[in-house]
Design an enzyme around this catalytic site. Structure first.
Site: not given
Ligand SMILES: [Zn+2]
Length: 189
Positions: A36, A119, A155, A165
């Site tokens: 992400h 992330e 994602h 993303d």
């Molecule tokens: Zn995401």
């Protein structure tokens, strides 16, 4: 290599435990890594806002109305890699983080149950930092050595149309060249 994992916590990361997780269903194995991007405030880097979001510590007196509006979200990711490559871990990989939402991979929905979420501090509109790729590849190799991960995806690939993303600036070739099992076909819902 197992000494670097302790109950799903990677000892090379800085631990920043989030309350936003639930037990992984006992029959589920971690077979998928989901990449992400996130930045808070949007397109700004280096603040503690992402950490505050993942730990439910956005303050009532937060001056930014956008951030204050995120106060009631209950989200998390297993890992967060900052622009400088620093790697934080918010949820044990043995538990489910709340990162994927409505999603589907290889015909299976609700990817949180069988995935690890990573992330990168960034956005859809500019390249990620080289040091973030180094940190990400090190992390993914450690994950693949310890969990039965068969694919690394984005994602955007498991929630097409809903999520964008990590975006088109993300350089999947770097992961492929590192021998990681990248799979970026879009998945039908
Ligand atoms: Zn995401």
């Amino acid at each position: 290599m197992s000494a670097i994992w302790h109950r799903g916590w990677w000892q090379a990361a800085q631990a920043l435990p989030s309350p936003n997780f639930s037990a992984r269903p006992p029959q589920e194995k971690v077979s998928l890594a989901v990449i992400h991007n996130i930045s808070l405030p949007p397109f700004e880097y280096g603040s503690d806002a992402v950490a505050a979001l993942f730990t439910n510590t956005i303050r009532d007196d937060e001056p930014d109305p956008f951030l204050r509006g995120l106060q009631d979200l209950r989200v998390s990711s297993h890992f967060f890699i900052r622009r400088n490559g620093a790697t934080l871990q918010c949820v044990s990989v043995d538990d489910m983080a709340f990162h994927a939402g409505v999603s589907s991979f290889r015909g299976r929905s609700a990817c949180n149950a069988f995935s690890v979420g990573i992330e990168l501090e960034g956005c859809d509109f500019e390249p990620f930092a080289p040091v973030q790729y180094s940190a990400l590849i090190t992390l993914l190799q450690a994950l693949c050595a310890h969990y039965p991960i068969t694919a690394v995806t984005g994602h955007q690939h498991i929630a097409p149309g809903r999520k964008s993303d990590p975006g088109h600036f993300f350089d999947w070739a770097r992961l492929r060249n590192a021998g990681l099992p990248v799979e970026t076909a879009f998945q039908a819902a």
